[in-house]
Design a protein around this motif. Structure first.
Motif, PDB file in Angstrom:
ATOM      1  N   ASN A  49       2.411   7.456 -16.591  1.00  0.00           N
ATOM      2  CA  ASN A  49       3.639   7.696 -17.659  1.00  0.00           C
ATOM      3  C   ASN A  49       2.951   7.770 -18.984  1.00  0.00           C
ATOM      4  O   ASN A  49       2.968   6.771 -19.658  1.00  0.00           O
ATOM      5  CB  ASN A  49       4.836   6.534 -17.561  1.00  0.00           C
ATOM      6  N   VAL A  51       3.253   9.566 -21.448  1.00  0.00           N
ATOM      7  CA  VAL A  51       4.272   9.895 -22.722  1.00  0.00           C
ATOM      8  C   VAL A  51       5.062   8.498 -23.194  1.00  0.00           C
ATOM      9  O   VAL A  51       4.912   8.081 -24.379  1.00  0.00           O
ATOM     10  CB  VAL A  51       5.111  10.908 -22.113  1.00  0.00           C
ATOM     11  N   HIS A  52       5.706   7.794 -22.335  1.00  0.00           N
ATOM     12  CA  HIS A  52       6.378   6.677 -22.695  1.00  0.00           C
ATOM     13  C   HIS A  52       5.705   5.248 -22.578  1.00  0.00           C
ATOM     14  O   HIS A  52       6.058   4.447 -22.975  1.00  0.00           O
ATOM     15  CB  HIS A  52       7.599   6.652 -22.262  1.00  0.00           C
ATOM     16  N   PRO A  64       4.299  11.517 -10.268  1.00  0.00           N
ATOM     17  CA  PRO A  64       4.797  10.376 -10.966  1.00  0.00           C
ATOM     18  C   PRO A  64       6.388  11.032 -11.371  1.00  0.00           C
ATOM     19  O   PRO A  64       6.319  12.015 -11.715  1.00  0.00           O
ATOM     20  CB  PRO A  64       3.964   9.944 -12.101  1.00  0.00           C
ATOM     21  N   ILE A  65       7.316  10.105 -11.291  1.00  0.00           N
ATOM     22  CA  ILE A  65       8.454  10.464 -11.920  1.00  0.00           C
ATOM     23  C   ILE A  65       8.861   9.380 -12.749  1.00  0.00           C
ATOM     24  O   ILE A  65       8.812   8.125 -12.493  1.00  0.00           O
ATOM     25  CB  ILE A  65       9.595  10.500 -10.892  1.00  0.00           C
ATOM     26  N   ALA A  66       9.265   9.523 -14.020  1.00  0.00           N
ATOM     27  CA  ALA A  66       9.659   8.541 -15.153  1.00  0.00           C
ATOM     28  C   ALA A  66      10.977   8.649 -15.767  1.00  0.00           C
ATOM     29  O   ALA A  66      11.602   9.677 -15.573  1.00  0.00           O
ATOM     30  CB  ALA A  66       8.558   8.611 -16.312  1.00  0.00           C
TER      31      ALA A  66
ATOM     32  N   TYR B  92      11.040  17.700  -7.107  1.00  0.00           N
ATOM     33  CA  TYR B  92       9.955  17.209  -8.118  1.00  0.00           C
ATOM     34  C   TYR B  92      10.008  17.931  -9.154  1.00  0.00           C
ATOM     35  O   TYR B  92       9.984  17.623 -10.550  1.00  0.00           O
ATOM     36  CB  TYR B  92       8.576  16.814  -7.379  1.00  0.00           C
ATOM     37  N   SER B  95      12.816  16.874 -11.563  1.00  0.00           N
ATOM     38  CA  SER B  95      12.623  15.852 -12.317  1.00  0.00           C
ATOM     39  C   SER B  95      11.607  15.981 -13.507  1.00  0.00           C
ATOM     40  O   SER B  95      11.812  15.451 -14.522  1.00  0.00           O
ATOM     41  CB  SER B  95      12.166  14.897 -11.347  1.00  0.00           C
ATOM     42  N   PHE B  99      12.889  15.581 -17.233  1.00  0.00           N
ATOM     43  CA  PHE B  99      12.113  14.614 -18.405  1.00  0.00           C
ATOM     44  C   PHE B  99      11.911  15.310 -19.642  1.00  0.00           C
ATOM     45  O   PHE B  99      11.810  14.574 -20.734  1.00  0.00           O
ATOM     46  CB  PHE B  99      10.627  14.154 -17.495  1.00  0.00           C
ATOM     47  N   TRP B 100      11.202  16.401 -19.560  1.00  0.00           N
ATOM     48  CA  TRP B 100      10.835  17.135 -20.786  1.00  0.00           C
ATOM     49  C   TRP B 100      11.965  17.427 -21.803  1.00  0.00           C
ATOM     50  O   TRP B 100      12.120  17.293 -23.056  1.00  0.00           O
ATOM     51  CB  TRP B 100       9.920  18.253 -20.847  1.00  0.00           C
ATOM     52  N   PHE B 103      12.936  14.443 -23.371  1.00  0.00           N
ATOM     53  CA  PHE B 103      11.993  14.053 -24.350  1.00  0.00           C
ATOM     54  C   PHE B 103      12.448  14.686 -25.769  1.00  0.00           C
ATOM     55  O   PHE B 103      12.430  14.362 -26.863  1.00  0.00           O
ATOM     56  CB  PHE B 103      10.558  14.454 -23.929  1.00  0.00           C
ATOM     57  N   LEU B 136       2.601  17.150 -27.628  1.00  0.00           N
ATOM     58  CA  LEU B 136       2.731  16.812 -26.090  1.00  0.00           C
ATOM     59  C   LEU B 136       3.682  17.880 -25.307  1.00  0.00           C
ATOM     60  O   LEU B 136       3.302  18.234 -24.291  1.00  0.00           O
ATOM     61  CB  LEU B 136       3.742  15.351 -26.247  1.00  0.00           C
TER      62      LEU B 136
END
Lengths: 225, 221
Positions: A49, A51-52, A64-66, B92, B95, B99-100, B103, B136
Motif C-alpha cells: 500500500n 500510496v496510503h 494487494p487491495i487497499a 481485481y 478494485s 482505488f484510483w 484517490f 502518483l
C-alpha cells in the motif's frame, strides 16, 4: 485466482480492519492475519500500500487491495454467496451513499468532539447528534423501517461500516464524562446497535469491547494530556 | 428498463463532480436533462429535497428517484445501463479502478483548491503536494492509453473533469501540468478527443474566471 491464499495486514484495534475481518468471517472465507505495528510498519505493508501506507490491506495471492470499503466490495464480488451488498442497483446506491455519509461526515463530526475546546464542545456534540439523527430517521421511518439491521434480516455493508468502531463512542463518553449517544434521543439506533453486538459473527470476530474501550481511553488520555 | 426513462441531472456548469455524471451518461448514450442550479445564489426546492444532507450537485434523478454523490451515481449508472461498461469485468481490476477513483476524489479537487486559495510559502507547499498526487496518477496510468486496460472508463471519467480547472491552478500556481507530467498531458489530450468529454467540459478560461470570482469571495488578492 481460485484457491490463491488470502492475507490480511491489520492492527487489532483498527475498526477499518474489523470491517474486513467481519466480512471474511460472514462469508466463511479463510485468511491469514498479519498484525502490524503502526509505529514501525512492515516492508510488506509499505510495498503493498505505497500510496496510503495504511491498514487494512488484503493480499489475494500476490495482488494487494487497499481501502476497507473497496476491499469489502472485492470480497463480495469474488465470493458471491451471502452477499454483503443488495443486488438491486438503486438499493446498492442507497447503501453506498450512507456508507459514504458515515465515513466522510458522521465519523469526522465525532472526531471534532474530541478535538474541540471546552467552549466548542457543546456545538460539536450537537453537530454530531444532528448527523446521527439522519441515520436514526432511516431506521425509524426511512428505507430501514422495521428492519433488524440496516441490511435487513442479515448484516450488510452499512451495518458493518457503522457498527465497527462504535467503541470509540463508549470510550469517549467515559473520558469526557458526557453522554453522546443516548437511548432516549436515539432509540432505534441504540436498538440496532444492540442487535449488531449480539450477532454471532460480531462476537466471534471483533475483540471484546472492554479491551477496545481500554485501548481507546489510553489513546484519548494521551491526546488530552 | 422502461422505454420512457426520465433521467435528470441537477447540475452546476463548473462542478467537476457533476461533469463526471454527464460524461458517463453520454458514454452510455442515455438521454438526460441537465438542470443548472444556482449554487452561489438560490438552490432549487428539488435540490434541497433530493439531497437534504449535503444540498450539493450532482444529483441524478432516475424516474424521480434521487441519487447523490458522484461516485455512487457512477456505479449506479454502470450497473443500471451495463453497456458499454465503465468498470472492468474482473473483481481485481475493478478494485484497482475504484482505488484510483477514490484517490482522485479525495485528493485532486481539495489539492487544487489549496493552490488557488494560497500565497507565498503555503502556495509552494500546495503545489508540491498537488504535483506528488499527479505523479502518483501518472504512475497508475503507466504506458496505457487510459487508466484501465479496457479503454476509456471509470477512472478516466472521474479524473478528466478536473482538467478544466487545471488551467486556473496553473495560472495561479505558475506551473504547467503537461511539463511536470507529460504522460498525463498526453492522456488529457486523448480524452478531450472523445465526444462525451468535449461536449461536457467547459472552457478552461471561463473556469479560471470563475476561480477569480471565488478568490474575491474568499478575500484573496
Amino acid at each position: 485466482m481460485e484457491g490463491a491464499p488470502l492475507k490480511l495486514h491489520g492492527m487489532w484495534a483498527s475498526f477499518y480492519v474489523h470491517r474486513v475481518q467481519l466480512v471474511l468471517h460472514l462469508k466463511g472465507v479463510e485468511y491469514e492475519y498479519v498484525e502490524e505495528d503502526l509505529s514501525n510498519k512492515s516492508r510488506a505493508l509499505l510495498l503493498q500500500n505505497p500510496v496510503h501506507k495504511k491498514v487494512p490491506v488484503l493480499l489475494h495471492g500476490d495482488r494487494p487491495i487497499a481501502e476497507s470499503t473497496i476491499i469489502i466490495e472485492y470480497i463480495d464480488e469474488f465470493w458471491r454467496e451471502k452477499p454483503i451488498l443488495p443486488t438491486d442497483p438503486y438499493e446498492r446506491a442507497v447503501v453506498r451513499f450512507w456508507c459514504h455519509f458515515v465515513d466522510d461526515t458522521l465519523r469526522p463530526s465525532f472526531g471534532a468532539i474530541l478535538r474541540s475546546s471546552a467552549e466548542g464542545q457543546g456545538a460539536a456534540v450537537d453537530n454530531f447528534r444532528q448527523n446521527l439523527e439522519f441515520l436514526e430517521a432511516e431506521l425509524r421511518d426511512g428505507f430501514c423501517k422495521g428492519r433488524k439491521f440496516f441490511g435487513g434480516e442479515r448484516i450488510g455493508l452499512l451495518d458493518i461500516v457503522m457498527g465497527c468502531g462504535l467503541y470509540w463512542n463508549s470510550a469517549s463518553e467515559d473520558v469526557l464524562g458526557l453522554k453522546i449517544i443516548d437511548q432516549e434521543s436515539f432509540p432505534f439506533f441504540t436498538s440496532w446497535f444492540e442487535s449488531f453486538n449480539e450477532a454471532k459473527e460480531v462476537k466471534e470476530v471483533i475483540p471484546p469491547t472492554e479491551k477496545l474501550v481500554e485501548y481507546v481511553k489510553g489513546l484519548l488520555q494521551k491526546m488530552f494530556n | 428498463m422502461s422505454k420512457k426513462d426520465e433521467v435528470v441531472v441537477l447540475d452546476f456548469w463548473v462542478s467537476p463532480f457533476a461533469m463526471r455524471v454527464k460524461i458517463a451518461l453520454e458514454e452510455k448514450g442515455i438521454k438526460f436533462e441537465a438542470r443548472e442550479e444556482d449554487l452561489l445564489g438560490n438552490k432549487s426546492e428539488l435540490l434541497l429535497q433530493s439531497n437534504p444532507i449535503y444540498k450539493k450537485v450532482p444529483v441524478l434523478l432516475h424516474n424521480g428517484k434521487p441519487l447523490c454523490e458522484s461516485l455512487v451515481i457512477l456505479n449506479y449508472v454502470d450497473e443500471t445501463w451495463p453497456s458499454p461498461p465503465l468498470l472492468p469485468t474482473s473483481p481485481y481490476e475493478r478494485s484497482v479502478a475504484k482505488f484510483w477513483a477514490d484517490f482522485v476524489d479525495k485528493k485532486i479537487f481539495e489539492g487544487g483548491s489549496k493552490i488557488w486559495k494560497s500565497k507565498g510559502e503555503a502556495l509552494e507547499v500546495a503545489k508540491k503536494e498537488f504535483e506528488e498526487c499527479l505523479k502518483l496518477l501518472e504512475g497508475a496510468l503507466g504506458e496505457k492509453e487510459y487508466f484501465a486496460g479496457n479503454g476509456f472508463g471509470f477512472v478516466d471519467i472521474v479524473l478528466i473533469p478536473h482538467i478544466s480547472w487545471f488551467y486556473g491552478y496553473e495560472q495561479f500556481g505558475g506551473f504547467k501540468v503537461e511539463e511536470q507530467c507529460p504522460k498525463l498531458g498526453a492522456w488529457m489530450k486523448r480524452c478531450l478527443g472523445r465526444e462525451s468529454v468535449a461536449k461536457v467540459l467547459p472552457d478552461p478560461a471561463k473556469v479560471q474566471e470563475f476561480i477569480c470570482k471565488l478568490r474575491k469571495m474568499h478575500g484573496i488578492e
